[in-house]
Design a protein around this motif. Structure first.
Motif, short mmCIF file in Angstrom:
data_model
loop_
_atom_site.label_atom_id
_atom_site.label_comp_id
_atom_site.label_asym_id
_atom_site.label_seq_id
_atom_site.Cartn_x
_atom_site.Cartn_y
_atom_site.Cartn_z
N VAL A 82 0.56 -1.24 0.19
CA VAL A 82 -0.13 0.15 -0.08
C VAL A 82 0.59 1.37 0.10
N GLY A 83 2.03 1.04 1.16
CA GLY A 83 3.20 2.66 0.55
C GLY A 83 3.31 2.57 -0.65
N HIS A 84 3.62 1.59 -1.98
CA HIS A 84 3.56 2.56 -3.06
C HIS A 84 2.81 2.74 -3.50
N ILE A 85 1.21 2.84 -2.83
CA ILE A 85 -0.09 3.37 -4.24
C ILE A 85 0.35 4.72 -3.64
N GLY A 86 0.55 5.52 -2.09
CA GLY A 86 0.67 6.87 -2.28
C GLY A 86 0.45 6.70 -1.12
N THR A 87 0.96 8.33 0.18
CA THR A 87 0.71 8.39 1.33
C THR A 87 -0.68 8.79 1.63
N ILE A 88 -1.54 8.72 1.47
CA ILE A 88 -3.18 9.16 1.72
C ILE A 88 -3.41 7.56 1.91
N LEU A 90 -1.28 5.08 2.06
CA LEU A 90 -0.77 4.31 3.23
C LEU A 90 -1.14 4.46 4.87
N ALA A 91 -1.58 6.46 4.66
CA ALA A 91 -1.76 6.38 6.13
C ALA A 91 -3.64 6.06 6.48
N ALA A 92 -4.02 6.13 5.54
CA ALA A 92 -6.09 5.07 5.56
C ALA A 92 -5.54 3.80 6.32
N VAL A 93 -4.89 2.86 5.40
CA VAL A 93 -5.18 1.65 6.09
C VAL A 93 -3.89 1.55 7.18
N SER A 94 -3.15 2.25 7.47
CA SER A 94 -2.64 2.66 9.40
C SER A 94 -3.73 3.06 9.74
N VAL A 95 -4.22 4.50 10.19
CA VAL A 95 -5.16 4.27 10.82
C VAL A 95 -6.08 3.22 10.86
N GLU A 96 -6.69 2.79 10.33
CA GLU A 96 -8.08 2.13 10.32
C GLU A 96 -6.97 0.59 10.94
N ASN A 97 -6.14 0.59 10.46
CA ASN A 97 -5.54 -0.88 11.50
C ASN A 97 -5.22 -0.57 12.92
N THR A 98 -4.70 0.98 13.43
CA THR A 98 -3.63 1.30 14.90
C THR A 98 -5.34 1.80 15.21
N THR A 166 -7.57 14.14 9.77
CA THR A 166 -7.83 14.85 8.13
C THR A 166 -9.34 13.95 7.18
N ALA A 167 -9.69 15.16 7.31
CA ALA A 167 -10.94 14.52 6.40
C ALA A 167 -10.60 13.36 5.10
N SER A 168 -9.63 13.48 4.94
CA SER A 168 -8.93 12.90 3.73
C SER A 168 -8.78 11.63 4.23
N ILE A 169 -8.14 11.33 5.07
CA ILE A 169 -7.35 10.17 5.60
C ILE A 169 -8.82 9.85 5.90
N SER A 170 -9.98 10.00 6.51
CA SER A 170 -10.58 10.12 7.60
C SER A 170 -11.63 9.67 6.22
N THR A 171 -12.55 9.85 5.76
CA THR A 171 -12.69 9.40 4.27
C THR A 171 -12.22 7.71 3.54
N GLU A 309 -0.48 13.38 7.80
CA GLU A 309 0.24 11.99 6.57
C GLU A 309 1.31 11.84 6.52
N VAL A 310 2.57 12.44 7.08
CA VAL A 310 3.99 12.57 6.82
C VAL A 310 4.14 11.94 8.28
N SER A 311 3.78 12.48 9.52
CA SER A 311 3.42 11.89 11.01
C SER A 311 3.28 11.10 11.07
N VAL A 312 2.27 10.05 10.42
CA VAL A 312 1.52 9.36 10.90
C VAL A 312 1.93 7.99 10.29
N ASP A 313 2.12 7.89 8.65
CA ASP A 313 3.23 7.42 8.23
C ASP A 313 4.65 6.60 8.91
N ALA A 314 5.04 7.31 9.24
CA ALA A 314 6.93 7.78 10.02
C ALA A 314 6.42 6.98 11.65
N SER A 315 5.16 7.33 12.26
CA SER A 315 4.92 6.80 13.09
C SER A 315 4.16 5.04 12.88
N SER A 316 3.14 5.07 12.02
CA SER A 316 2.90 3.42 11.05
C SER A 316 4.42 2.28 10.93
#
Length: 471
Positions: A82-88, A90-98, A166-171, A309-316
């Protein structure tokens, strides 16, 4: 206070309607019923005992660690792709997962630790017919709980927005959450059957199943996400297939007759004393879930920082590295709970003892190393607590360490002292350190002869056996 006097209220809840002995009577009657702790005299005896117990421990911990590693790699593989698809994405999957999935998973996993206590001690006492009944109770309760938590997945988007994402990550995370609903019921089936097998030391079966699931998942991920380009929909489908493969394979292994007297088929006894089992399961959930809930809160707070987005990706990435390096600790957690509960049940108390993203990950690496150290120590200590049945007091300890110390100190450092994501991780490290120290002290001061007696009484009362010998 004495190390094991705290636990008696937990034991009393198991069969309070049958009437358990009061503390005074139990103290006068347990001394001759169990094996006394055999003293270790000199270095030679210490080395011998350490070697003997370590060998037993790693026979269990090795395959269990491999199982957890394989299962963890299922999600990690998905995140890498998913990280190769885009940062949004990756952040979305990370937030859903965590946030969404991990909250549900932590509740289910925590509630199942009651099964480790009861099944482990029953197996040690050679009361094998109790194991299947306990597993069925856990299966029933966990599936009901998974159903009750469906609203988290259905309303994930507004929940995440309400929590400040953020609205984009939440959606995007909300869409992914809907696709991941089947996974939660796979967890509800998979976790109790795994605990059932672990408490009997049947660990090779679950490790083979986990390895097969990982291989299947890697192939399906390549085919649907990389070759066909299905994106997040493909990620959800491959994850659901992998977890349901594990759940079904473990259940089929059990009902195929591989567990001897421990499995005698489905029984109406499953519905007896469900409330009592549920109370212990809830205490177990609070104890085990505390760290996972802290990671959830950590992710939510990171989502409110600048450049979310960058912070969530790094923490993930750091959380996944922490998870992967904690697999040995998780294996020791499970192996320790099995060893302790088996030995107490058999009355042997003496044996129970992106470049922006990349830069931020590099800055977090020293903290990550310390968290890895304390997390692996903590898992082993929690394994002892589960094996003994200390869910209630340890739940209180965890809540205090993580939510009264870890979160407030992390927020203070992140926002007041402008330390951002590093401040939040410092808070987690403080909570981990204090929790490990308290658990270690509690284990050192425990009266293990008395704990063995309590385990014996627990099994007697659970079966409805009175002192007169009736049933």
């Amino acid at each position: 206070m004495a190390g094991c006097e705290v636990e008696e209220p937990l034991l009393s809840t198991i069969c309070d309607q049958d009437g358990i002995k009061n503390e005074e009577n139990s103290q006068t009657s347990f001394s001759g019923d169990v094996d006394e702790i055999v003293p270790v005299n000199g270095i030679k005896d210490l080395v011998r005992e350490f070697y003997t117990e370590s060998k037993k421990q790693w026979v269990l911990a090795g395959p269990i660690s491999f199982t957890y590693f394989s299962q963890y790699c299922i999600m990690a593989t998905t995140l890498v792709v998913v990280g190769h698809i885009g940062t949004i994405q990756l952040a979305a999957v990370s937030v859903e997962n965590t946030v969404i999935a991990d909250f549900s998973y932590s509740v289910l996993l925590g509630m199942s630790s009651a099964l480790e206590t009861f099944c482990g001690q029953a197996f040690g006492a050679n009361q094998l017919d109790m194991l299947g009944i306990q597993m069925q109770r856990s299966l029933l309760i966990l599936n009901i709980m998974a159903l009750a938590m469906l609203s988290l997945f259905i309303f994930a988007t507004p929940i995440l927005k309400l929590l400040g994402q953020t609205a984009s990550i939440s959606t995007e995370a909300g869409k992914f959450s809907l696709w991941m609903i089947p996974q939660q019921f796979a967890y509800a089936m998979m976790i109790p059957t795994a605990k059932f097998l672990q408490t009997q030391s049947r660990v090779m079966a679950i490790s083979v199943i986990a390895a097969a699931a990982l291989g299947l998942h890697v192939f399906l991920t390549w085919f649907f996400m990389l070759k066909l380009g299905w994106g997040l929909a493909g990620a959800a489908m491959t994850l659901n297939v992998a977890w349901w493969f594990i759940a079904i394979a473990q259940l089929l292994y059990i009902i195929a007759g591989n567990c001897g007297e421990a499995w005698s088929g489905f029984s109406w006894k499953t519905f007896e004393k469900l409330w009592v089992f549920l109370k212990i399961s809830i205490a177990s959930a609070v104890m085990i879930s505390s760290e996972m809930w802290y990671i959830t809160v950590l992710t939510l707070m990171i989502g409110n920082l600048e450049n979310a987005e960058v912070s969530v990706d790094a923490s993930s990435i750091c959380v996944n590295i922490l998870g992967l390096t904690s697999m040995v600790g998780l294996g020791n957690n499970a192996a320790t709970s099995v060893r302790v509960s088996n030995e107490l049940g058999s009355e042997h108390p003496g044996r129970a003892k992106c470049s922006e993203v990349k830069l931020l990950v590099e800055e977090l690496t020293p903290l990550l190393g310390l968290c890895i150290l304390f997390t692996n120590v903590q898992y082993t200590l929690l394994g002892v607590a589960v094996g003994v049945g200390w869910q209630v007091p340890v739940a209180c300890i965890n809540i205090a360490c993580y939510f009264l110390l870890g979160i407030p100190s992390g927020v203070l450092m992140a926002y007041k002292f402008k330390m951002d994501i590093k401040g939040l991780w410092y808070g987690m490290l403080l909570g981990l350190c204090l929790q490990s120290c308290i658990l270690l002290w509690k284990i050192c001061v425990a009266d293990w002869n008395k704990e063995a007696y309590f385990a014996k009484e627990r099994l007697k009362e659970w079966r409805g056996i009175t002192d007169a010998g009736g049933t």
